[in-house]
Design a protein around this motif. Structure first.
Motif, PDB file in Angstrom:
ATOM      1  N   LEU A  98       0.830  -1.194   0.000  1.00 13.84           N
ATOM      2  CA  LEU A  98       0.000   0.000   0.000  1.00 13.84           C
ATOM      3  C   LEU A  98       0.870   1.252   0.000  1.00 13.84           C
ATOM      4  O   LEU A  98       1.744   1.393   0.855  1.00 13.84           O
ATOM      5  N   GLU A  99       0.622   2.129  -0.950  1.00 15.25           N
ATOM      6  CA  GLU A  99       1.239   3.457  -0.888  1.00 15.25           C
ATOM      7  C   GLU A  99       0.460   4.297   0.120  1.00 15.25           C
ATOM      8  O   GLU A  99       0.997   4.803   1.080  1.00 15.25           O
ATOM      9  N   PHE A 105      -7.744   0.830  -1.978  1.00 18.22           N
ATOM     10  CA  PHE A 105      -6.574   0.375  -1.247  1.00 18.22           C
ATOM     11  C   PHE A 105      -5.289   0.452  -2.061  1.00 18.22           C
ATOM     12  O   PHE A 105      -4.250  -0.018  -1.628  1.00 18.22           O
ATOM     13  N   ASP A 106      -5.359   1.034  -3.260  1.00 25.12           N
ATOM     14  CA  ASP A 106      -4.173   1.313  -4.061  1.00 25.12           C
ATOM     15  C   ASP A 106      -4.614   2.265  -5.169  1.00 25.12           C
ATOM     16  O   ASP A 106      -5.800   2.351  -5.495  1.00 25.12           O
ATOM     17  N   PRO A 107      -3.675   3.019  -5.745  1.00 23.41           N
ATOM     18  CA  PRO A 107      -4.059   4.026  -6.751  1.00 23.41           C
ATOM     19  C   PRO A 107      -4.767   3.458  -7.964  1.00 23.41           C
ATOM     20  O   PRO A 107      -5.563   4.129  -8.608  1.00 23.41           O
ATOM     21  N   GLY A 116      -6.908   1.011  -8.016  1.00 25.85           N
ATOM     22  CA  GLY A 116      -8.221   0.471  -7.712  1.00 25.85           C
ATOM     23  C   GLY A 116      -8.289  -1.032  -7.809  1.00 25.85           C
ATOM     24  O   GLY A 116      -9.357  -1.607  -8.040  1.00 25.85           O
ATOM     25  N   GLU A 117      -7.150  -1.722  -7.625  1.00 19.76           N
ATOM     26  CA  GLU A 117      -7.156  -3.180  -7.718  1.00 19.76           C
ATOM     27  C   GLU A 117      -7.848  -3.822  -6.519  1.00 19.76           C
ATOM     28  O   GLU A 117      -8.244  -4.981  -6.567  1.00 19.76           O
ATOM     29  N   LEU A 118      -7.980  -3.072  -5.442  1.00 16.85           N
ATOM     30  CA  LEU A 118      -8.735  -3.526  -4.274  1.00 16.85           C
ATOM     31  C   LEU A 118      -9.645  -2.371  -3.866  1.00 16.85           C
ATOM     32  O   LEU A 118      -9.185  -1.341  -3.380  1.00 16.85           O
ATOM     33  N   TYR A 119     -10.950  -2.537  -4.096  1.00 16.34           N
ATOM     34  CA  TYR A 119     -11.910  -1.433  -4.004  1.00 16.34           C
ATOM     35  C   TYR A 119     -13.167  -1.938  -3.312  1.00 16.34           C
ATOM     36  O   TYR A 119     -13.649  -3.034  -3.608  1.00 16.34           O
ATOM     37  N   VAL A 120     -13.682  -1.149  -2.352  1.00 16.73           N
ATOM     38  CA  VAL A 120     -14.866  -1.557  -1.600  1.00 16.73           C
ATOM     39  C   VAL A 120     -15.794  -0.368  -1.403  1.00 16.73           C
ATOM     40  O   VAL A 120     -15.348   0.729  -1.060  1.00 16.73           O
ATOM     41  N   VAL A 121     -17.090  -0.608  -1.623  1.00 15.90           N
ATOM     42  CA  VAL A 121     -18.135   0.360  -1.278  1.00 15.90           C
ATOM     43  C   VAL A 121     -19.029  -0.299  -0.234  1.00 15.90           C
ATOM     44  O   VAL A 121     -19.469  -1.440  -0.418  1.00 15.90           O
ATOM     45  N   CYS A 122     -19.301   0.407   0.876  1.00 14.29           N
ATOM     46  CA  CYS A 122     -20.066  -0.205   1.961  1.00 14.29           C
ATOM     47  C   CYS A 122     -20.872   0.842   2.707  1.00 14.29           C
ATOM     48  O   CYS A 122     -20.709   2.052   2.495  1.00 14.29           O
ATOM     49  N   ASP A 123     -21.749   0.364   3.595  1.00 17.53           N
ATOM     50  CA  ASP A 123     -22.577   1.264   4.395  1.00 17.53           C
ATOM     51  C   ASP A 123     -21.816   1.822   5.600  1.00 17.53           C
ATOM     52  O   ASP A 123     -21.973   2.988   5.955  1.00 17.53           O
ATOM     53  N   GLU A 124     -21.024   0.984   6.238  1.00 13.33           N
ATOM     54  CA  GLU A 124     -20.253   1.408   7.406  1.00 13.33           C
ATOM     55  C   GLU A 124     -19.077   0.466   7.590  1.00 13.33           C
ATOM     56  O   GLU A 124     -18.991  -0.584   6.944  1.00 13.33           O
ATOM     57  N   ALA A 125     -18.165   0.852   8.476  1.00 12.76           N
ATOM     58  CA  ALA A 125     -16.978   0.038   8.721  1.00 12.76           C
ATOM     59  C   ALA A 125     -16.591   0.146  10.189  1.00 12.76           C
ATOM     60  O   ALA A 125     -17.130   0.969  10.937  1.00 12.76           O
ATOM     61  N   SER A 126     -15.667  -0.708  10.600  1.00 21.03           N
ATOM     62  CA  SER A 126     -15.115  -0.621  11.952  1.00 21.03           C
ATOM     63  C   SER A 126     -13.650  -0.993  11.903  1.00 21.03           C
ATOM     64  O   SER A 126     -13.235  -1.828  11.085  1.00 21.03           O
ATOM     65  N   LEU A 127     -12.866  -0.365  12.772  1.00 21.11           N
ATOM     66  CA  LEU A 127     -11.424  -0.609  12.832  1.00 21.11           C
ATOM     67  C   LEU A 127     -11.070  -1.241  14.167  1.00 21.11           C
ATOM     68  O   LEU A 127     -11.359  -0.688  15.226  1.00 21.11           O
ATOM     69  N   GLU A 128     -10.477  -2.432  14.111  1.00 15.56           N
ATOM     70  CA  GLU A 128      -9.867  -3.071  15.272  1.00 15.56           C
ATOM     71  C   GLU A 128      -8.364  -3.057  15.056  1.00 15.56           C
ATOM     72  O   GLU A 128      -7.897  -3.259  13.934  1.00 15.56           O
ATOM     73  N   GLU A 129      -7.620  -2.853  16.143  1.00 10.25           N
ATOM     74  CA  GLU A 129      -6.180  -2.699  15.956  1.00 10.25           C
ATOM     75  C   GLU A 129      -5.423  -3.104  17.212  1.00 10.25           C
ATOM     76  O   GLU A 129      -5.884  -2.891  18.326  1.00 10.25           O
ATOM     77  N   VAL A 130      -4.271  -3.714  17.004  1.00 10.90           N
ATOM     78  CA  VAL A 130      -3.334  -4.008  18.080  1.00 10.90           C
ATOM     79  C   VAL A 130      -1.995  -3.421  17.670  1.00 10.90           C
ATOM     80  O   VAL A 130      -1.543  -3.619  16.537  1.00 10.90           O
TER      81      VAL A 130
END
Length: 277
Positions: free
Chosen positions: A89-90, A105-107, A109-123
């Motif tokens: 990822l750049e 997820f890249d300039p 558009g090779e990984l592209y998502v449209v959605c209603d909402e999202a959530s971030l979990e992180e460690v």
């Protein structure tokens, strides 16, 4: 951390907190579809699509593993040409328009998502250049609680659990990050030979994204039963005493689910072993 992303302000927070995942890489992409049986048409009807992406990246001297879960997905594409690697990822681009979230997820558009909402979990955990190599046995725990475990508490808890250990403190160096509160090695006291094989390196760091803390446990030296038992017992004691989430490999596990997840994985390992002939 488990943060919902539902509007423009949330998108701004996400890009600011992660730095757009700049320089990171995607390790896992999962898609799940939920269907319900419609009695009127006597068919199963698609009701929801969820896409989750695991990203490893570094920002502000911390190595982070993030799980971005996108719910109510209406458009999803992943395309990787032969010889190309779209996992690098750049910078991630995101926008919120007409009640929809869009992620590139890249300039290209090779990984592209449209959605209603999202959530971030992180460690997150401290990153050291001389420790960049992944350890075969490593367990990370992150908690939002301000009440941190001490070395004395951990040693007493291990002794009470029937796994007595001694503590060998790691000398502080000029390169040591200021977020590290204590660091050392847990060594088994029951067997001198196993002590020579190495124990479990333990490190507590914080504050982290607020008043919370993190703990990393990893087996040092040659793998032996005593060290594995120390790591497993210490992990169980921490999740029983403190709320938070665990990281094993690229899998983020809520602390309350750790014990059942560990039992399931252990059973899978047993089932995968070849039967004795």
């Amino acid at each position: 951390m488990n943060t919902p992303i539902k509007d423009l302000e949330d998108v701004r927070w996400l890009l600011g907190h992660t730095g757009g995942f700049r320089g990171g890489y995607v390790t896992d992409v999962h898609m799940s579809k939920r269907r319900l049986y419609d009695e009127g048409s006597a068919r199963e009807v698609l009701t929801d699509t969820t896409v989750s992406i695991i990203v490893r990246y570094r920002i502000r001297e911390m190595a982070r593993v993030a799980k971005l879960t996108m719910i109510g997905v209406s458009d999803f594409s992943i395309f990787e040409q032969e010889g190309a690697d779209c996992s690098r990822l750049e910078v991630v681009q995101a926008e919120w328009t007409a009640g929809k979230l869009r992620f590139w997820f890249d300039p290209q558009g090779e990984l592209y998502v449209v959605c209603d909402e999202a959530s971030l979990e992180e460690v997150a955990m401290p990153f050291f250049e001389d420790r960049a190599r992944e350890h075969p046995i490593r367990w990370t725990f992150q908690s939002p609680m301000a009440d941190w475990p001490t070395v004395e508490w951990l040693l007493d808890a291990l002794h009470g659990a029937g796994v007595p250990c001694t503590w060998k403190k790691t000398a502080r160096t000029a390169r040591r990050q200021s977020s590290i509160q204590w660091e050392g090695e847990l060594l088994p006291t029951s067997d001198a030979e196993e002590m020579e094989c190495g124990g479990v390196r333990a490190m507590l760091y914080g504050p982290l994204d607020g008043p919370g803390f993190g703990v990393v446990l990893q087996v040092e030296g040659a793998h032996n039963r005593a060290a594995n038992r120390i790591l497993s017992t210490a992990a169980d004691l921490l999740v029983r005493r403190f709320s938070g989430r665990c990281l094993v490999g690229n899998t983020i596990i809520p602390g309350g689910e750790w014990l059942s997840w560990k039992t399931l994985e252990y059973q899978r390992a047993i089932d995968s072993e070849p039967a004795d002939k």
